[in-house]
Scaffold this motif. Structure first.
Motif, PDB file in Angstrom:
ATOM      1  N   HIS A 190      66.234 -10.693  53.852  1.00 41.84           N
ATOM      2  CA  HIS A 190      67.624 -10.256  53.839  1.00 41.84           C
ATOM      3  C   HIS A 190      68.124 -10.214  55.283  1.00 41.84           C
ATOM      4  N   PRO A 191      69.412 -10.430  55.522  1.00 40.02           N
ATOM      5  CA  PRO A 191      69.937 -10.312  56.879  1.00 40.02           C
ATOM      6  C   PRO A 191      69.742  -8.897  57.430  1.00 40.02           C
ATOM      7  N   THR A 222      73.931  -5.074  58.702  1.00 40.62           N
ATOM      8  CA  THR A 222      74.440  -4.474  57.475  1.00 40.62           C
ATOM      9  C   THR A 222      75.652  -5.228  56.957  1.00 40.62           C
ATOM     10  N   ARG A 256      74.308  -8.195  55.207  1.00 36.85           N
ATOM     11  CA  ARG A 256      73.385  -7.906  54.107  1.00 36.85           C
ATOM     12  C   ARG A 256      74.092  -7.299  52.895  1.00 36.85           C
ATOM     13  N   PHE A 275      73.604  -6.902  47.611  1.00 35.64           N
ATOM     14  CA  PHE A 275      72.938  -7.347  48.829  1.00 35.64           C
ATOM     15  C   PHE A 275      72.734  -8.854  48.798  1.00 35.64           C
TER      16      PHE A 275
END
Length: 210
Positions: free
Chosen positions: A112-113, A116, A119, A149
């Motif tokens: 996941h990136p 924030t 994501r 997400f």
């Protein structure tokens, strides 16, 4: 998106029918595996062949074992996967010949990136924009919007005749070379070359392995 820029909103099994089918198939096979009697050796081998993309001759997988997809996993001949290993194989996991994975090794392709803003995204694609209009100047997200997400993925490759110690975690995108030993409890965050011993969190090469 193509695999090079693959990114899909999640949870995958809730929003993507193709992924839901893959996860369900793997879950069903793993359930059967985990409920086998120890004497059902032929049935176990059949289920492992059904689960994996490839499993070589005389490769042994001790149970319990867990994975997301199964068909993304390819293991060479004569390798040994000890009990309690978990593979998050949203991308390909390749393990070479005569390679050992000790107990509770985790191999992760799913990612996941870190940011924030990248994501956590609105469920509604129409609400996304380059200016992040749903986030105010203080970084607060608009609570009236439903969010999810972003999933990304990278392949993992482990070479021939290597040994991955117990409780090691191998992160997305990592390649580990041939004849390499990873010490127990290590976290492998980047590529490790062939013919070395690496330990620690993050794992670092400490010496050559002859």
């Amino acid at each position: 998106m193509d695999d090079k820029g693959w990114a899909v909103k999640g949870p995958l099994e809730l929003h993507e029918a193709e992924w839901a089918d893959k996860f369900a198939r793997a879950s069903n096979i793993i359930y059967e595996l985990d409920n086998l009697h120890p004497s059902e050796v032929d049935k176990k081998h059949q289920l492992l062949n059904d689960l994996f993309g490839h499993i070589g001759e005389k490769t042994e997988v001790l149970l319990p074992f867990s994975c997301n997809v199964g068909s993304n996993i390819k293991i060479g001949k004569g390798s040994f996967i000890n009990a309690g290993c978990t593979f998050l194989d949203t991308d390909s996991i390749e393990i070479g010949d005569y390679t050992l994975l000790a107990t509770n090794v985790t191999v992760i392709c799913a990612d996941h990136p870190v940011s924030t803003r990248e994501r956590i995204l609105p469920v509604d694609d129409d609400l996304e924009d380059e200016d992040y209009s749903y986030i105010d100047d203080k970084g607060n997200f608009d609570d009236s919007i439903e969010y999810t997400f972003l999933n990304t993925k990278k392949p993992v490759k482990i070479g021939n005749r290597s040994w991955i110690g117990a409780n090691t975690i191998i992160l997305p995108g990592v390649t580990i070379g041939d004849n390499t030993v990873i010490g127990a409890g290590s976290i492998v965050t980047k590529d490790i070359p062939s013919n070395v011993i690496a330990v620690g969190s993050p794992a670092r090469v400490i010496r050559k392995n002859k």
